[in-house]
Scaffold this motif. Sequence first.
Motif, PDB file in Angstrom:
ATOM      1  N   LEU A 190      17.097  32.794  25.331  1.00 15.16           N
ATOM      2  CA  LEU A 190      18.409  32.196  25.103  1.00 15.16           C
ATOM      3  C   LEU A 190      18.835  31.298  26.261  1.00 15.16           C
ATOM      4  CD1 LEU A 190      20.533  32.457  22.797  1.00 15.16           C
ATOM      5  CD2 LEU A 190      21.804  33.965  24.320  1.00 15.16           C
ATOM      6  N   LEU A 191      19.428  30.154  25.888  1.00 15.71           N
ATOM      7  CA  LEU A 191      19.972  29.183  26.846  1.00 15.71           C
ATOM      8  C   LEU A 191      21.440  28.961  26.496  1.00 15.71           C
ATOM      9  CD1 LEU A 191      18.198  25.836  27.752  1.00 15.71           C
ATOM     10  CD2 LEU A 191      20.670  25.969  27.501  1.00 15.71           C
ATOM     11  N   ASP A 192      22.307  29.216  27.451  1.00 24.22           N
ATOM     12  CA  ASP A 192      23.744  29.018  27.239  1.00 24.22           C
ATOM     13  C   ASP A 192      24.089  27.549  27.375  1.00 24.22           C
ATOM     14  OD1 ASP A 192      26.523  29.340  27.083  1.00 24.22           O
ATOM     15  OD2 ASP A 192      26.695  29.756  29.240  1.00 24.22           O
ATOM     16  N   ALA A 193      24.765  26.986  26.364  1.00 25.15           N
ATOM     17  CA  ALA A 193      25.214  25.589  26.417  1.00 25.15           C
ATOM     18  C   ALA A 193      26.737  25.496  26.495  1.00 25.15           C
ATOM     19  CB  ALA A 193      24.701  24.822  25.201  1.00 25.15           C
ATOM     20  N   GLN A 194      27.412  26.632  26.571  1.00 33.32           N
ATOM     21  CA  GLN A 194      28.848  26.730  26.839  1.00 33.32           C
ATOM     22  C   GLN A 194      29.731  26.214  25.708  1.00 33.32           C
ATOM     23  OE1 GLN A 194      29.498  24.977  30.712  1.00 33.32           O
ATOM     24  NE2 GLN A 194      28.531  26.659  31.757  1.00 33.32           N
ATOM     25  N   VAL A 195      29.941  24.901  25.636  1.00 33.79           N
ATOM     26  CA  VAL A 195      30.926  24.327  24.709  1.00 33.79           C
ATOM     27  C   VAL A 195      30.230  23.328  23.796  1.00 33.79           C
ATOM     28  CG1 VAL A 195      33.080  23.031  24.522  1.00 33.79           C
ATOM     29  CG2 VAL A 195      32.740  24.606  26.454  1.00 33.79           C
ATOM     30  N   GLU A 196      30.500  23.410  22.521  1.00 31.47           N
ATOM     31  CA  GLU A 196      29.785  22.587  21.552  1.00 31.47           C
ATOM     32  C   GLU A 196      30.194  21.126  21.598  1.00 31.47           C
ATOM     33  OE1 GLU A 196      31.724  22.446  17.284  1.00 31.47           O
ATOM     34  OE2 GLU A 196      31.526  24.535  17.926  1.00 31.47           O
ATOM     35  N   ASN A 197      29.249  20.278  21.218  1.00 32.32           N
ATOM     36  CA  ASN A 197      29.545  18.888  20.869  1.00 32.32           C
ATOM     37  C   ASN A 197      28.511  18.462  19.843  1.00 32.32           C
ATOM     38  OD1 ASN A 197      27.192  17.729  22.254  1.00 32.32           O
ATOM     39  ND2 ASN A 197      28.303  18.139  24.156  1.00 32.32           N
ATOM     40  N   ASP A 198      28.725  17.333  19.222  1.00 34.87           N
ATOM     41  CA  ASP A 198      27.857  16.906  18.124  1.00 34.87           C
ATOM     42  C   ASP A 198      26.417  16.728  18.574  1.00 34.87           C
ATOM     43  OD1 ASP A 198      30.010  16.951  16.415  1.00 34.87           O
ATOM     44  OD2 ASP A 198      30.378  14.785  16.507  1.00 34.87           O
ATOM     45  N   HIS A 199      26.227  16.231  19.792  1.00 37.98           N
ATOM     46  CA  HIS A 199      24.869  16.016  20.296  1.00 37.98           C
ATOM     47  C   HIS A 199      24.107  17.336  20.387  1.00 37.98           C
ATOM     48  CE1 HIS A 199      21.573  14.377  22.619  1.00 37.98           C
ATOM     49  NE2 HIS A 199      21.852  15.174  23.636  1.00 37.98           N
ATOM     50  N   LEU A 200      24.735  18.357  20.955  1.00 43.84           N
ATOM     51  CA  LEU A 200      24.070  19.653  21.072  1.00 43.84           C
ATOM     52  C   LEU A 200      23.782  20.256  19.708  1.00 43.84           C
ATOM     53  CD1 LEU A 200      26.095  21.229  24.032  1.00 43.84           C
ATOM     54  CD2 LEU A 200      23.894  20.044  24.138  1.00 43.84           C
ATOM     55  N   LEU A 201      24.753  20.173  18.815  1.00 45.72           N
ATOM     56  CA  LEU A 201      24.553  20.746  17.477  1.00 45.72           C
ATOM     57  C   LEU A 201      23.427  20.039  16.742  1.00 45.72           C
ATOM     58  CD1 LEU A 201      28.276  21.255  16.417  1.00 45.72           C
ATOM     59  CD2 LEU A 201      26.676  23.002  17.230  1.00 45.72           C
ATOM     60  N   SER A 202      23.287  18.721  16.946  1.00 48.12           N
ATOM     61  CA  SER A 202      22.219  17.987  16.270  1.00 48.12           C
ATOM     62  C   SER A 202      20.839  18.399  16.773  1.00 48.12           C
ATOM     63  CB  SER A 202      22.408  16.479  16.476  1.00 48.12           C
ATOM     64  OG  SER A 202      22.085  16.088  17.806  1.00 48.12           O
ATOM     65  N   MET A 203      20.782  18.992  17.968  1.00 52.92           N
ATOM     66  CA  MET A 203      19.504  19.423  18.534  1.00 52.92           C
ATOM     67  C   MET A 203      19.222  20.908  18.298  1.00 52.92           C
ATOM     68  SD  MET A 203      19.234  17.347  22.121  1.00 52.92           S
ATOM     69  CE  MET A 203      17.568  17.980  22.361  1.00 52.92           C
ATOM     70  N   GLY A 204      20.057  21.555  17.499  1.00 57.29           N
ATOM     71  CA  GLY A 204      19.782  22.938  17.141  1.00 57.29           C
ATOM     72  C   GLY A 204      20.657  23.976  17.792  1.00 57.29           C
ATOM     73  N   ALA A 205      21.687  23.563  18.513  1.00 54.86           N
ATOM     74  CA  ALA A 205      22.592  24.549  19.111  1.00 54.86           C
ATOM     75  C   ALA A 205      23.279  25.363  18.023  1.00 54.86           C
ATOM     76  CB  ALA A 205      23.631  23.852  19.979  1.00 54.86           C
ATOM     77  N   GLU A 206      23.567  26.621  18.350  1.00 61.20           N
ATOM     78  CA  GLU A 206      24.214  27.545  17.417  1.00 61.20           C
ATOM     79  C   GLU A 206      25.535  28.029  17.998  1.00 61.20           C
ATOM     80  OE1 GLU A 206      21.463  30.730  16.795  1.00 61.20           O
ATOM     81  OE2 GLU A 206      19.864  29.408  16.065  1.00 61.20           O
ATOM     82  N   ARG A 207      26.446  28.404  17.119  1.00 59.69           N
ATOM     83  CA  ARG A 207      27.721  28.993  17.532  1.00 59.69           C
ATOM     84  C   ARG A 207      27.615  30.508  17.366  1.00 59.69           C
ATOM     85  NH1 ARG A 207      29.024  25.009  13.714  1.00 59.69           N
ATOM     86  NH2 ARG A 207      30.047  23.122  14.544  1.00 59.69           N
ATOM     87  N   TRP A 208      27.677  31.213  18.466  1.00 54.87           N
ATOM     88  CA  TRP A 208      27.593  32.672  18.421  1.00 54.87           C
ATOM     89  C   TRP A 208      28.967  33.285  18.670  1.00 54.87           C
ATOM     90  CZ3 TRP A 208      22.885  35.441  21.017  1.00 54.87           C
ATOM     91  CH2 TRP A 208      21.707  35.030  20.398  1.00 54.87           C
ATOM     92  N   PRO A 209      29.330  34.318  17.924  1.00 45.36           N
ATOM     93  CA  PRO A 209      30.552  35.050  18.267  1.00 45.36           C
ATOM     94  C   PRO A 209      30.468  35.556  19.706  1.00 45.36           C
ATOM     95  CG  PRO A 209      29.696  35.768  16.149  1.00 45.36           C
ATOM     96  CD  PRO A 209      28.642  34.891  16.750  1.00 45.36           C
ATOM     97  N   ARG A 210      31.580  35.531  20.399  1.00 45.64           N
ATOM     98  CA  ARG A 210      31.578  35.917  21.809  1.00 45.64           C
ATOM     99  C   ARG A 210      31.011  37.314  22.023  1.00 45.64           C
ATOM    100  NH1 ARG A 210      36.961  34.666  24.201  1.00 45.64           N
ATOM    101  NH2 ARG A 210      37.657  36.341  22.848  1.00 45.64           N
TER     102      ARG A 210
END
Length: 250
Positions: A190-210
């Motif tokens: 796992l790699l923490d990316a902190q806060v979402e943006n469209d660029h990260l989401l387009s590369m496969g970032a996920e939103r995890w419940p805290r």
Amino acid sequence: MSIRLPALPADPEAPFPPGQTALRHPDGLLAIGGDLTPQRLLNAYRHGIFPWYSEDQPILWWCPDPRTVFRSDGVRLSSRFRRWLRHSDWQVRADTAFDGVIDACARMPRAGQRGTWITDEMIEAYRELHELGHAHSIEVFAGDRLVGGLYGVAIGRMFFGESMYSAESGGSKVALGALAQRMREWNWPLLDAQVENDHLLSMGAERWPRARFLATVAELTADSLAAPAGAWTERFGTLGAAELAPAGHD
């Protein structure tokens, strides 16, 4: 209506408030004050907390819900970009140009990203963490020229990304893809990316419940033998950008 936040005491070893107590508006704001000593920063990351503030603010500490993360096997590079990579001579290394990466991240203004939030105080703090072997940079070179990179903090089998940048198109994507590949090889999930943006989401970032994120961080950071303090230059080695796009994987 004024916001009342817990103020951190002077002792850098003092505990943080539980991440679950962070505000909903603004999302994830948890505490104020304290300092950016190595002890405080490492304690924060072990509990899924990070500093984020501007030059005219006191230090603010955050633990948002949901949390933006990458699984190390979930970073996506588009088919078009992979085709380009197969002809690229870029090389990726680690911890050979930390100052260059963090300075570039701080200088590069980008809408929706955190580069402009990297204060001089934060730069000095992460340089100290780097000197102690906890903060690392992933660097993308075209010959001798730095064309992209990222930096963050490693604890246990967890990498906490702080910022990334591109001096040439695709530089940050290559840095992220290379880091994810090495993390898979090391069994770091796992790699923490902190806060979402469209660029990260387009590369496969996920939103995890805290709650899920914090439980996973507690597990992964407990493995102290997985990331002994020290430079990653030898461990990471040199990775050709073309290796991120093997033929037949479009």
